[in-house]
Design a protein around this motif. Structure first.
Motif, PDB file in Angstrom:
ATOM      1  N   ALA A  96      -2.636  -1.317   7.903  1.00 16.56           N
ATOM      2  CA  ALA A  96      -3.968  -1.580   7.096  1.00 16.56           C
ATOM      3  C   ALA A  96      -3.633  -1.424   5.588  1.00 16.56           C
ATOM      4  CB  ALA A  96      -4.615  -0.237   7.733  1.00 16.56           C
ATOM      5  N   ALA A  97      -3.587  -2.165   5.071  1.00 15.81           N
ATOM      6  CA  ALA A  97      -3.545  -2.586   3.478  1.00 15.81           C
ATOM      7  C   ALA A  97      -4.591  -3.039   2.857  1.00 15.81           C
ATOM      8  CB  ALA A  97      -2.089  -3.283   3.121  1.00 15.81           C
ATOM      9  N   VAL A  98      -4.983  -2.438   1.645  1.00 19.85           N
ATOM     10  CA  VAL A  98      -6.176  -2.848   1.006  1.00 19.85           C
ATOM     11  C   VAL A  98      -5.637  -3.334  -0.647  1.00 19.85           C
ATOM     12  CG1 VAL A  98      -8.467  -2.537   0.344  1.00 19.85           C
ATOM     13  CG2 VAL A  98      -8.086  -1.660   2.384  1.00 19.85           C
ATOM     14  N   ARG A  99      -6.133  -4.402  -0.930  1.00 15.73           N
ATOM     15  CA  ARG A  99      -5.718  -4.818  -2.284  1.00 15.73           C
ATOM     16  C   ARG A  99      -6.830  -4.364  -3.411  1.00 15.73           C
ATOM     17  NH1 ARG A  99      -6.270  -8.495  -6.333  1.00 15.73           N
ATOM     18  NH2 ARG A  99      -7.590  -9.547  -4.909  1.00 15.73           N
ATOM     19  N   ARG A 100      -6.414  -3.528  -4.261  1.00 19.52           N
ATOM     20  CA  ARG A 100      -7.403  -3.285  -5.359  1.00 19.52           C
ATOM     21  C   ARG A 100      -6.980  -3.261  -6.808  1.00 19.52           C
ATOM     22  NH1 ARG A 100     -10.273   2.276  -2.584  1.00 19.52           N
ATOM     23  NH2 ARG A 100     -11.094   1.210  -0.820  1.00 19.52           N
ATOM     24  N   GLY A 101      -7.303  -4.335  -7.391  1.00 18.63           N
ATOM     25  CA  GLY A 101      -6.726  -4.857  -8.637  1.00 18.63           C
ATOM     26  C   GLY A 101      -5.156  -5.156  -8.530  1.00 18.63           C
ATOM     27  N   ASN A 102      -4.310  -4.458  -9.217  1.00 17.30           N
ATOM     28  CA  ASN A 102      -3.004  -4.733  -9.233  1.00 17.30           C
ATOM     29  C   ASN A 102      -2.223  -3.714  -8.486  1.00 17.30           C
ATOM     30  OD1 ASN A 102      -3.387  -2.532 -10.845  1.00 17.30           O
ATOM     31  ND2 ASN A 102      -1.585  -3.000 -12.423  1.00 17.30           N
ATOM     32  N   GLY A 103      -2.999  -3.317  -7.305  1.00 16.71           N
ATOM     33  CA  GLY A 103      -2.323  -2.304  -6.460  1.00 16.71           C
ATOM     34  C   GLY A 103      -2.667  -2.622  -4.701  1.00 16.71           C
ATOM     35  N   VAL A 104      -1.737  -2.141  -4.297  1.00 19.64           N
ATOM     36  CA  VAL A 104      -1.940  -2.187  -2.686  1.00 19.64           C
ATOM     37  C   VAL A 104      -2.152  -0.660  -2.097  1.00 19.64           C
ATOM     38  CG1 VAL A 104      -1.025  -3.128  -0.389  1.00 19.64           C
ATOM     39  CG2 VAL A 104      -0.850  -4.334  -2.489  1.00 19.64           C
ATOM     40  N   TYR A 105      -2.979  -0.428  -1.267  1.00 18.18           N
ATOM     41  CA  TYR A 105      -3.272   0.861  -0.881  1.00 18.18           C
ATOM     42  C   TYR A 105      -3.500   0.847   0.709  1.00 18.18           C
ATOM     43  CZ  TYR A 105      -4.755   1.624  -5.785  1.00 18.18           C
ATOM     44  OH  TYR A 105      -4.682   1.379  -7.148  1.00 18.18           O
ATOM     45  N   THR A 106      -2.268   1.890   1.322  1.00 15.48           N
ATOM     46  CA  THR A 106      -2.701   2.169   2.600  1.00 15.48           C
ATOM     47  C   THR A 106      -3.167   3.544   2.757  1.00 15.48           C
ATOM     48  OG1 THR A 106      -0.376   2.904   2.701  1.00 15.48           O
ATOM     49  CG2 THR A 106      -0.403   0.664   2.989  1.00 15.48           C
ATOM     50  N   ASP A 107      -3.141   4.080   4.003  1.00 20.39           N
ATOM     51  CA  ASP A 107      -3.675   5.300   4.603  1.00 20.39           C
ATOM     52  C   ASP A 107      -3.205   6.342   3.556  1.00 20.39           C
ATOM     53  OD1 ASP A 107      -4.721   4.000   6.567  1.00 20.39           O
ATOM     54  OD2 ASP A 107      -3.197   4.559   8.084  1.00 20.39           O
ATOM     55  N   ARG A 109      -0.493   5.843   0.835  1.00 20.84           N
ATOM     56  CA  ARG A 109       0.389   5.531  -0.087  1.00 20.84           C
ATOM     57  C   ARG A 109      -0.111   4.389  -0.814  1.00 20.84           C
ATOM     58  NH1 ARG A 109       6.841   5.183   1.296  1.00 20.84           N
ATOM     59  NH2 ARG A 109       6.323   7.429   1.375  1.00 20.84           N
ATOM     60  N   ALA A 110       0.190   4.425  -2.227  1.00 17.92           N
ATOM     61  CA  ALA A 110      -0.356   3.236  -3.044  1.00 17.92           C
ATOM     62  C   ALA A 110       1.202   2.517  -3.298  1.00 17.92           C
ATOM     63  CB  ALA A 110      -0.838   3.677  -4.341  1.00 17.92           C
ATOM     64  N   ALA A 111       1.001   1.178  -3.720  1.00 14.69           N
ATOM     65  CA  ALA A 111       2.110   0.239  -4.038  1.00 14.69           C
ATOM     66  C   ALA A 111       1.835  -0.637  -5.301  1.00 14.69           C
ATOM     67  CB  ALA A 111       2.675  -0.453  -2.825  1.00 14.69           C
ATOM     68  N   PHE A 112       2.521  -0.556  -6.159  1.00 12.95           N
ATOM     69  CA  PHE A 112       2.174  -1.512  -7.506  1.00 12.95           C
ATOM     70  C   PHE A 112       3.674  -2.381  -7.751  1.00 12.95           C
ATOM     71  CE2 PHE A 112       0.252   2.562  -7.825  1.00 12.95           C
ATOM     72  CZ  PHE A 112      -0.876   2.248  -8.107  1.00 12.95           C
ATOM     73  N   CYS A 113       3.355  -3.516  -8.197  1.00 13.61           N
ATOM     74  CA  CYS A 113       4.313  -4.359  -8.685  1.00 13.61           C
ATOM     75  C   CYS A 113       4.471  -4.700 -10.331  1.00 13.61           C
ATOM     76  CB  CYS A 113       4.336  -5.981  -8.008  1.00 13.61           C
ATOM     77  SG  CYS A 113       4.269  -5.867  -6.204  1.00 13.61           S
ATOM     78  N   MET A 114       5.690  -4.005 -10.763  1.00 10.43           N
ATOM     79  CA  MET A 114       6.044  -4.175 -12.100  1.00 10.43           C
ATOM     80  C   MET A 114       7.069  -5.105 -12.244  1.00 10.43           C
ATOM     81  SD  MET A 114       3.204  -2.587 -12.953  1.00 10.43           S
ATOM     82  CE  MET A 114       3.533  -2.286 -14.866  1.00 10.43           C
ATOM     83  N   PHE A 115       7.011  -6.246 -12.475  1.00 12.34           N
ATOM     84  CA  PHE A 115       8.189  -7.163 -12.285  1.00 12.34           C
ATOM     85  C   PHE A 115       8.617  -7.655 -13.727  1.00 12.34           C
ATOM     86  CE2 PHE A 115       7.325  -8.759  -7.999  1.00 12.34           C
ATOM     87  CZ  PHE A 115       7.932  -7.777  -7.355  1.00 12.34           C
ATOM     88  N   LYS A 137      -4.531   8.870  -3.127  1.00 13.39           N
ATOM     89  CA  LYS A 137      -3.222   8.907  -2.317  1.00 13.39           C
ATOM     90  C   LYS A 137      -2.330   9.939  -3.011  1.00 13.39           C
ATOM     91  CE  LYS A 137      -5.082   5.326  -0.499  1.00 13.39           C
ATOM     92  NZ  LYS A 137      -5.496   5.314   0.965  1.00 13.39           N
ATOM     93  N   ASN A 138      -1.368  10.388  -2.211  1.00 16.27           N
ATOM     94  CA  ASN A 138      -0.622  11.420  -2.704  1.00 16.27           C
ATOM     95  C   ASN A 138       0.931  10.975  -2.808  1.00 16.27           C
ATOM     96  OD1 ASN A 138       0.293  11.206  -0.042  1.00 16.27           O
ATOM     97  ND2 ASN A 138      -0.328  13.198   0.641  1.00 16.27           N
ATOM     98  N   SER A 139       1.025   9.730  -2.663  1.00 19.45           N
ATOM     99  CA  SER A 139       2.486   9.058  -3.057  1.00 19.45           C
ATOM    100  C   SER A 139       2.399   7.593  -3.398  1.00 19.45           C
ATOM    101  CB  SER A 139       3.341   9.098  -1.943  1.00 19.45           C
ATOM    102  OG  SER A 139       2.646   8.463  -0.696  1.00 19.45           O
ATOM    103  N   ALA A 140       3.286   7.213  -4.167  1.00 19.01           N
ATOM    104  CA  ALA A 140       3.142   5.821  -4.488  1.00 19.01           C
ATOM    105  C   ALA A 140       4.585   5.201  -4.848  1.00 19.01           C
ATOM    106  CB  ALA A 140       2.571   5.652  -5.958  1.00 19.01           C
ATOM    107  N   VAL A 141       4.838   3.840  -4.531  1.00 26.64           N
ATOM    108  CA  VAL A 141       5.876   3.115  -4.461  1.00 26.64           C
ATOM    109  C   VAL A 141       5.804   1.969  -5.575  1.00 26.64           C
ATOM    110  CG1 VAL A 141       7.496   1.606  -3.375  1.00 26.64           C
ATOM    111  CG2 VAL A 141       6.474   3.611  -2.314  1.00 26.64           C
ATOM    112  N   VAL A 142       6.769   1.958  -6.574  1.00 24.31           N
ATOM    113  CA  VAL A 142       6.725   0.922  -7.778  1.00 24.31           C
ATOM    114  C   VAL A 142       7.718   0.133  -7.355  1.00 24.31           C
ATOM    115  CG1 VAL A 142       6.649   0.487 -10.334  1.00 24.31           C
ATOM    116  CG2 VAL A 142       5.377   2.382  -9.429  1.00 24.31           C
ATOM    117  N   PHE A 143       7.339  -1.158  -7.312  1.00 24.95           N
ATOM    118  CA  PHE A 143       8.421  -2.171  -7.222  1.00 24.95           C
ATOM    119  C   PHE A 143       8.597  -2.925  -8.522  1.00 24.95           C
ATOM    120  CE2 PHE A 143       6.192  -2.264  -3.017  1.00 24.95           C
ATOM    121  CZ  PHE A 143       7.449  -1.896  -2.272  1.00 24.95           C
ATOM    122  N   CYS A 144       9.720  -2.799  -9.126  1.00 21.78           N
ATOM    123  CA  CYS A 144      10.190  -3.146 -10.232  1.00 21.78           C
ATOM    124  C   CYS A 144      11.612  -3.961 -10.225  1.00 21.78           C
ATOM    125  CB  CYS A 144      10.312  -2.083 -11.217  1.00 21.78           C
ATOM    126  SG  CYS A 144      11.268  -0.655 -10.751  1.00 21.78           S
TER     127      CYS A 144
END
Length: 264
Positions: A96-107, A109-115, A137-144
């Motif tokens: 269950a993932a929701v995109r808001r702006g430049n981030g993806v949010y699950t239950d 965790r948040a995820a961001f792409c910085m390429f 969210k209490n944790s985040a993953v940054v893909f870079c």
């Protein structure tokens, strides 16, 4: 990456040198027939070991190139295209993932792409942490592309970085890779011309000399024929280098004539 023919030349030349060295050493302790038999076993082990290490190195190089191609393809898409593909890939896997702006949010965790080519700065990382906390969210993953040297310390918040080849593995597993642009394929003649490069002359010469030595010593017709083929390839590299030099000389002469003609 080397062509298959160039890899074959490197492998056969190395095997021949190992065989000659092993035969020369073992010849002091036993007869020539037994020394040659033991040298074959030593050479086989060396070839298997070299092939194993080469395979691992090639796999790592291919993975790195694939990751670079992925980051390159994302440059021609929108800034939020990686996030969209990531969200679609997670949904396809049942997350269950929701995109808001430049981030993806699950239950949780948040995820961001910085390429970007530059490493992620502390100020940008702090903004990402603040945005993730805003959505609870209490944790985040940054893909870079390149992992930063320093991390941001936040109370009760976990910030992880995934970079380089690991990003390609994850996007590939989720089916979120960008579409590859059409690229010009190399012709077979180009690979063959690379096998006849000037740098291969010494290798062909040493391989021919080793084959001639083995063929004469062991009186092997097959080895002698292989030596003749290697000698012919050595001669072909010299001819190809001479032809290339003549073509370059003609091109230079035409360029000089064109410049002189335009002046007049």
């Amino acid at each position: 990456m080397k062509s298959k023919f160039a890899k074959f030349v490197d492998c056969t030349l190395g095997a021949a040198l190992v065989f000659l060295a092993s035969t020369a050493v073992l010849r002091y302790y036993t007869t020539l027939d037994i020394a040659a038999f033991l040298a074959v076993a030593v050479t086989a082990c060396a070839v298997v070991l070299m092939r194993f290490t080469t395979k691992r190195r090639e796999s790592k190089i291919k993975l790195g190139r694939a990751a670079d191609d992925m980051f390159y393809e994302f440059m021609f898409e929108d800034d939020i295209a990686p996030v969209k593909r990531l969200a679609d890939g997670l949904k396809a896997k049942g997350v269950a993932a929701v995109r808001r702006g430049n981030g993806v949010y699950t239950d949780k965790r948040a995820a961001f792409c910085m390429f970007d080519d530059a490493p992620l700065g502390a100020r940008t990382a702090a903004r990402l942490v603040s945005k993730a906390k805003r959505y609870g969210k209490n944790s985040a993953v940054v893909f870079c592309k390149v992992a930063p040297a320093a991390t941001v310390d936040a109370d009760d918040f976990e910030l992880k970085y995934v970079s380089g080849d690991d990003v390609y593995k994850l996007f590939g597993a989720l089916g979120a890779l960008p579409e590859k642009r059409g690229r010009k394929k190399k012709s077979r003649f180009a690979a063959f011309s690379a096998a006849l490069g000037r740098d291969k002359t010494v290798r062909y010469f040493l391989l021919a000399a080793a084959m001639f030595f083995i063929g004469i010593t062991l009186k092997s017709l097959v080895t002698f024929v292989c030596a003749c083929v290697c000698a012919a390839l050595c001669l072909a590299t010299l001819v190809a280098a001479a032809v290339k030099r003549v073509k370059q000389k003609r091109a230079q002469d035409k360029g000089v004539f064109h410049r002189e003609f335009t002046k007049t």
